[in-house]
Design a protein around this motif. Structure first.
Motif, PDB file in Angstrom:
ATOM      1  N   ALA A  69      76.750  47.008 -26.967  1.00 51.20           N
ATOM      2  CA  ALA A  69      75.701  47.516 -26.072  1.00 51.20           C
ATOM      3  C   ALA A  69      76.186  47.525 -24.623  1.00 51.20           C
ATOM      4  O   ALA A  69      76.059  48.533 -23.924  1.00 51.20           O
ATOM      5  N   TYR A  70      76.781  46.415 -24.193  1.00 51.64           N
ATOM      6  CA  TYR A  70      77.313  46.341 -22.815  1.00 51.64           C
ATOM      7  C   TYR A  70      78.388  47.402 -22.608  1.00 51.64           C
ATOM      8  O   TYR A  70      78.383  48.121 -21.610  1.00 51.64           O
ATOM      9  N   LEU A  88      68.730  54.003 -16.486  1.00 51.32           N
ATOM     10  CA  LEU A  88      70.103  53.632 -16.858  1.00 51.32           C
ATOM     11  C   LEU A  88      70.616  52.491 -15.968  1.00 51.32           C
ATOM     12  O   LEU A  88      71.199  51.517 -16.463  1.00 51.32           O
ATOM     13  N   ILE A  93      77.723  50.060  -8.864  1.00 47.39           N
ATOM     14  CA  ILE A  93      77.421  51.372  -9.463  1.00 47.39           C
ATOM     15  C   ILE A  93      76.203  51.997  -8.781  1.00 47.39           C
ATOM     16  O   ILE A  93      76.192  53.188  -8.478  1.00 47.39           O
ATOM     17  N   PHE A 138      79.367  54.698 -20.495  1.00 48.17           N
ATOM     18  CA  PHE A 138      78.628  55.944 -20.276  1.00 48.17           C
ATOM     19  C   PHE A 138      78.279  56.100 -18.792  1.00 48.17           C
ATOM     20  O   PHE A 138      78.432  57.180 -18.218  1.00 48.17           O
ATOM     21  N   SER A 155      69.266  49.058 -16.682  1.00 50.49           N
ATOM     22  CA  SER A 155      69.531  48.503 -18.010  1.00 50.49           C
ATOM     23  C   SER A 155      70.165  47.117 -17.914  1.00 50.49           C
ATOM     24  O   SER A 155      71.054  46.882 -17.092  1.00 50.49           O
ATOM     25  N   VAL A 194      76.930  51.199 -22.740  1.00 52.55           N
ATOM     26  CA  VAL A 194      76.097  51.546 -21.568  1.00 52.55           C
ATOM     27  C   VAL A 194      76.964  51.620 -20.311  1.00 52.55           C
ATOM     28  O   VAL A 194      76.869  52.570 -19.525  1.00 52.55           O
ATOM     29  N   THR A 195      77.839  50.637 -20.142  1.00 53.47           N
ATOM     30  CA  THR A 195      78.679  50.622 -18.934  1.00 53.47           C
ATOM     31  C   THR A 195      79.660  51.793 -18.937  1.00 53.47           C
ATOM     32  O   THR A 195      79.825  52.465 -17.898  1.00 53.47           O
ATOM     33  N   TYR A 214      72.063  45.934 -19.976  1.00 51.91           N
ATOM     34  CA  TYR A 214      73.405  46.000 -20.565  1.00 51.91           C
ATOM     35  C   TYR A 214      74.436  46.609 -19.631  1.00 51.91           C
ATOM     36  O   TYR A 214      75.566  46.831 -20.030  1.00 51.91           O
ATOM     37  N   LEU A 215      74.021  46.916 -18.403  1.00 51.46           N
ATOM     38  CA  LEU A 215      74.969  47.542 -17.466  1.00 51.46           C
ATOM     39  C   LEU A 215      75.720  46.467 -16.678  1.00 51.46           C
ATOM     40  O   LEU A 215      75.106  45.607 -16.046  1.00 51.46           O
ATOM     41  N   LEU A 216      77.036  46.570 -16.699  1.00 49.34           N
ATOM     42  CA  LEU A 216      77.860  45.630 -15.921  1.00 49.34           C
ATOM     43  C   LEU A 216      78.159  46.245 -14.556  1.00 49.34           C
ATOM     44  O   LEU A 216      78.268  47.465 -14.437  1.00 49.34           O
TER      45      LEU A 216
END
Lengths: 323, 144
Positions: B23-24, A117, A129, B30, A120, B27-28, A122-124
């Motif tokens: 998608a961004y 996760l 985090i 979650f 990813s 995912v963020t 797509y994680l900002l």
């Protein structure tokens, strides 16, 4: 003529033959300095690891009790025989195995899941985090258990309050024999930081060309994870597995703080290491305690060796090296 | 490039962007929710650290926040302030002057010189007026 005269003049500068032996060659000198610099660790290892281990091995064949040290006597394999008749050994082993059945899969799956996760694209806000997920790992175990104790309080704990909000009556987490293992596992989640960070680092080391090639071949996200990510990070999963198995066998701090070593509820938290600790340091039966410790060591060794034997079938090393 | 092709490209570009944002966002969001749950005990410890003993006892059944009962000083004595439902349907903040099992006497902190108000009912069923307090009480009790 010239060379002979120069050799003679050089020989004249050397010390006499007797003194020559006293001078050390450069490699010898380097070895000596190496040993000098290593000596603090070597002395520490001998004094605080090897010698106590050998002492405990010797004590395991005696009836040494700290209350009556003068009555020490050689008892042969009596302490080892007692292990097979001690009801608390079977209780504690049973508790350890039951807990391991929940904890071991979690200790493997959760770091991989979390690392996936947090890796990813797509994680900002990745950096912050990742840091925040690692943060609880730095909290001392005693503080963490105290905090979780408050969270899991059956009356005022936040978890039960949240459950009450959705109409579920929360259990008495640490005092209910059916809920104490899930509770211990939830508390243990705060220790996931190191395992997930190592897994994440391993994931970041997987060559991107592999993913690009798989994508061109039509592999979807799951196939890429299953056939590229998992094999490539399998050495780290294996490392986590070995550490988890050893950690489960020596599981002590959290259940000891939760139950104060009483084993409540119903002996569910009387893990093998707590039984060992109480035998040796509460009842002062160092002889039997040492035998329990050596049994634990033997079990850990056998399980680790078995894991290493199985590793050749599922752990992938890019260099081709296997254990 | 004719108009329909241009329209198709624009539409496609819009869909791709929308999918990227979704998608961004998912995912963020979650991950942040997971993180909030993971760090919930830290919030618990932070809030507990700013509570005094009384607030910790009170919060066992009440609010999770460090709240203190509002007190009203009257003639040198301190009285707790409650939310009292009146006959006309309104709810007033009144100080409990004299507690009784089936009827209690209240005074209005806004107008203490006015006649006291007799309220029919069990005062224990009333909610006390509370305010967020992370420092004053601890100074008062000196037990942090």
């Amino acid at each position: 003529m010239t060379s002979m005269s120069s050799r003679a003049s050089l020989e004249g500068q050397y010390p006499p033959q007797e003194n020559k032996k006293l001078w050390l060659s450069q490699s010898r000198r380097q070895q000596l300095w190496g040993l000098i610099f290593l000596s603090p660790w070597v002395i520490g290892f001998l004094a605080f690891t090897l010698f106590p281990m050998l002492a405990s091995l010797a004590l395991s064949f005696s009836n040494y009790n700290l209350n009556t040290p003068e009555k020490i006597d050689f008892v042969g394999l009596e302490n080892y025989a007692k292990i097979f008749t001690d009801p608390l050994v079977s209780t504690s082993l049973s508790a350890t195995i039951k807990f391991a059945l929940i904890a071991l899969p979690l200790s493997l799956i959760l770091p991989v899941g979390l690392a996936t996760l947090l890796n990813s694209k797509y994680l900002l806000g990745k950096s912050i985090i990742r840091t925040l997920f690692y943060m609880p790992y730095m909290i001392p175990v005693v503080s963490a258990v105290a905090i979780w104790g408050g969270m899991m309080n059956s009356e005022s704990g936040w978890i039960n309050r949240l459950l009450a909000q959705i109409g579920i009556q929360g259990p008495d987490w640490v005092n209910d024999i059916n809920w104490v293992y899930p509770a211990l596992n939830i508390i243990g989640l705060w220790g996931i930081g190191n395992a997930y960070l190592i897994t994440l680092a391993s994931m970041q080391g997987v060559p991107t060309e592999l993913y690009e090639a798989a994508t061109v071949d039509g592999a979807n996200a799951w196939r890429r994870f299953r056939n590229i990510t998992l094999p490539m990070i399998s050495p780290v999963v294996f490392y986590n597995l070995v550490l988890s198995v050893i950690g489960l066998l020596r599981y002590f701090e959290i259940p000891y703080i939760v139950s104060q070593g009483t084993g409540r509820p119903g002996g569910a938290t009387m893990f093998f290491n707590i039984h060992l600790y109480k035998t040796a340091f509460v009842f002062n039966d160092m002889g039997y305690g040492s035998a329990l410790a050596w049994m634990l060591f033997a079990v850990a060794l056998v399980l680790t060796l078995l894991l290493f034997l199985t590793s050749r079938y599922w752990v992938y090393y890019a260099s081709g090296d296997t254990f | 490039m004719n108009a329909s092709t241009s329209h198709f490209i624009q539409n496609h570009w819009f869909m791709v962007q929308l999918r990227r944002v979704a998608a961004y966002g998912s995912v963020t969001l979650f991950t942040i929710m997971l993180l909030a749950a993971f760090l919930l005990p830290l919030s618990y410890s932070v809030l507990t650290s700013v509570k005094d003993k009384q607030q910790i006892t009170d919060s066992a059944r009440g609010s999770i926040f460090p709240l203190d009962k509002v007190k009203y000083e009257f003639e040198g004595k301190s009285y707790d302030v409650y939310l009292v439902p009146m006959e006309d349907g309104s709810v007033r903040q009144l100080a409990l002057f004299k507690a009784g099992r089936s009827e209690s006497t209240f005074i209005d902190p806004q107008d203490p010189s006015a006649e006291s108000i007799t309220w029919q009912g069990a005062w224990r069923t009333l909610s006390a007026v509370e305010v967020l307090d992370v420092g004053e009480t601890s100074k008062k009790h000196g037990n942090k």
